[in-house]
Design a protein around this motif. Structure first.
Motif, short mmCIF file in Angstrom:
data_model
loop_
_atom_site.label_atom_id
_atom_site.label_comp_id
_atom_site.label_asym_id
_atom_site.label_seq_id
_atom_site.Cartn_x
_atom_site.Cartn_y
_atom_site.Cartn_z
N UNK A 172 48.32 98.41 14.70
CA UNK A 172 48.97 99.62 14.20
C UNK A 172 48.25 100.88 14.69
N UNK A 173 46.92 100.85 14.68
CA UNK A 173 46.17 102.01 15.14
C UNK A 173 46.40 102.25 16.63
N UNK A 224 50.77 103.38 11.68
CA UNK A 224 49.42 103.46 11.14
C UNK A 224 49.31 102.57 9.91
N UNK A 225 48.92 103.13 8.77
CA UNK A 225 48.83 102.35 7.54
C UNK A 225 50.05 102.53 6.65
N UNK A 268 39.39 100.42 20.79
CA UNK A 268 39.68 99.69 22.01
C UNK A 268 38.43 98.97 22.51
N UNK A 269 38.61 97.76 22.98
CA UNK A 269 37.50 96.98 23.52
C UNK A 269 37.33 97.29 25.00
N UNK A 295 58.11 107.91 16.61
CA UNK A 295 57.01 107.72 17.57
C UNK A 295 55.80 107.05 16.90
N UNK A 296 55.28 106.01 17.54
CA UNK A 296 54.13 105.30 17.00
C UNK A 296 54.47 104.25 15.96
N UNK A 297 55.76 104.08 15.65
CA UNK A 297 56.19 103.13 14.63
C UNK A 297 56.66 101.84 15.29
N UNK A 298 56.57 100.73 14.58
CA UNK A 298 57.00 99.45 15.11
C UNK A 298 57.56 98.58 13.98
N UNK A 299 58.29 97.55 14.36
CA UNK A 299 58.82 96.60 13.39
C UNK A 299 57.70 95.63 13.03
N UNK A 300 57.34 95.61 11.76
CA UNK A 300 56.29 94.70 11.30
C UNK A 300 56.87 93.36 10.85
#
Length: 504
Positions: free
Chosen positions: A217-218, A338-339, A1-2, A360-365
């Motif tokens: 993703x992270x 993630x990866x 995170x920035x 949980x933590x998954x998304x449509x790429x």
């Protein structure tokens, strides 16, 4: 995170920095309440009327030019324009020096109360800029299609369309994009946005806009409960109409890898999850021209410019028009956590009303759309109370492959008929492996009663949906039968009305 930083964008010839405002402050609220740019109006606050239309500009991939698109300011959150250019009606011209769009509206009496006029002017400016860049000129129907997201309740559309034609008669005068390009190149050097401020209820809220797919993703894996926001064409209404708080937000729109359309090794089309609805539907209809009308009737241009196909699919509305088309085409979703990635047929993604198979933590790429096999016949039908910019009562996308007159691989996908968009398995079974004739179409239409038990709501009754869906199967047969198929346009009420107007 920035580290946290202000929201920065180009507006009225200057770089603007915003801090302290709630992260779900809309662009419209910022303009009217903070920037004192009151030319942009609030009508519906849900992206339906177009009174709040503005232009948002973003650098192209090589950083040499700015693409301008008209969007609804009322459902765009301020962090979503970080790194971009914002143009409003105040940027078009002064009262003593009107530009071609403004002058044409005056000359053609395209305004009465004037409330909707700024929104029309901004959409017309987007049309004007696009056609001047390509050396083209739209016909009247193309103007009407582009203006479908702007409503007028007193002037009427004839003088506005007249102005749309008239604005190209004046000497060309486009917006000066050089300052925008320079400013956006400067903004491109900023670190990815992390914005922190109090939400409207006083609770702390953060917005993240990572730029690399790996960082996205992270971040998603570390914040699995954060709200993913793409175009906010749906989530914006949660805030405006339902007064909901979103908590932490992760924006998808700055991840270049999610904004690409690529050809796969197997001739499939890979559409990144953050590709706009407009660009995604354009690519789909280029491959499958039968989807063009569904594209034009999917929401409005300002909504299609902001919203994304990935967001539409992930949202999973049972009345969304994207899923029926993609399911009929046999689309697959690339899901990432993630990866790690996995691929899932879109039809298996929806589990129940507004429930999907994301972990949980998954998304449509991305969405992978196979090229239709030779001999495939496909049609898309949308039934709604309005032709333009309306939610479907029934959406049907029907596909099958004909082999020596025999139906194979039928894929009949319906929206508005159940708690989720789904295939009509019984209807498909009724035609697979048999001659594609009227008896087969009738059997499929009757089988729909076993596939669906539709509900009655404000858009349509259950009886209407049941009968209309069956009629659409018959229409599909009439348009694809071996002997004397009817032209799709001859079955379109809209085209028939236009033909009558042209004859009159």
């Amino acid at each position: 995170m920035t580290a946290p930083r202000p929201i920065r964008f180009f507006h009225q010839g200057q770089l603007k920095s915003v801090t302290g405002l709630p992260p779900t402050t809309t662009v419209l609220q910022y303009l009217r309440e903070h920037a004192r740019c009151a030319g942009t109006k609030e009508g519906c606050a849900e992206g339906d009327c177009g009174a709040c239309t503005v232009l948002v500009g973003d650098l192209d991939a090589d950083g040499q030019s700015v693409e301008l698109r008209n969007v609804n300011a009322c459902i765009q959150f301020l962090p979503m324009i970080d790194g971009k250019a914002l143009l409003t009606v105040e940027d078009l011209g002064a009262s003593d020096d009107l530009n071609p769009v403004q002058q044409a509206l005056v000359d053609c009496h395209g305004s009465q109360c004037g409330f909707c006029t700024p929104g029309f002017a901004m959409t017309m400016q987007a049309i004007y800029e696009r056609h001047q860049a390509h050396g083209t000129r739209p016909d009247r129907q193309a103007l009407a299609d582009d203006l479908a997201g702007n409503l007028c309740r007193c002037t009427g559309y004839r003088p506005i369309l007249d102005a749309g034609e008239r604005m190209f008669d004046a000497p060309a005068r486009t917006l000066d994009r050089a300052p925008m390009v320079a400013a956006l190149r400067t903004l491109r050097e900023d670190p990815p946005l992390q914005y922190e401020a109090s939400a409207r209820d006083g609770s702390p809220q953060r917005v993240f806009a990572p730029r690399s797919l790996e960082d996205f993703a992270a971040l998603r894996e570390s914040l699995p409960t954060a709200r993913l926001v793409a175009g906010a064409t749906d989530v914006g209404l949660w805030v405006n109409k339902q007064q909901r708080e979103l908590g932490d937000v992760i924006l998808t729109g700055r991840v270049d890898a999610l904004r690409r359309i690529e050809a796969g090794a197997d001739s499939s089309l890979r559409i990144g999850a953050a590709v706009s609805l407009e660009d995604a539907w354009a690519a789909l209809s280029a491959r499958v021209p039968a989807l063009r009308e569904l594209w034009l009737r999917f929401a409005s241009p300002p909504v299609r410019h902001a919203g994304t196909l990935g967001g539409n699919i992930a949202n999973g509305s049972p009345i969304g028009d994207g899923a029926p088309a993609l399911i009929a085409l046999g689309a697959r979703l690339v899901l990432r956590r993630g990866s790690a990635t996995r691929t899932l047929p879109l039809e298996d993604f929806y589990l129940d009303y507004m429930k999907n198979a994301l972990q949980p933590g998954e998304f449509v790429e991305a969405i992978e759309v196979p090229r239709p096999a030779p001999g495939t016949r496909l049609r898309g039908y949308k039934l709604a109370k309005r032709y333009d910019s309306d939610i479907s009562a029934v959406c049907a996308v029907l596909s099958l492959r004909l082999e020596d007159g025999v139906a194979r691989e039928a894929r009949f996908a319906f929206g508005g008929m159940a708690a989720i968009v789904k295939r009509a398995a019984k209807a498909e079974a009724a035609v697979n492996g048999r001659s594609w004739d009227e008896a087969a179409a009738l059997a499929a239409a009757q089988a729909l009663r076993e596939d669906f038990t539709p509900m009655t709501d404000l858009r349509a009754s259950a009886a209407y949906r049941e009968r209309a869906a069956a009629n659409l199967v018959r229409r599909f047969w009439l348009e694809t039968r071996a002997n004397a198929p009817i032209d799709a346009g001859s079955a379109s009420v809209w085209q028939a009305v236009n033909l009558q107007r042209s004859v009159a």
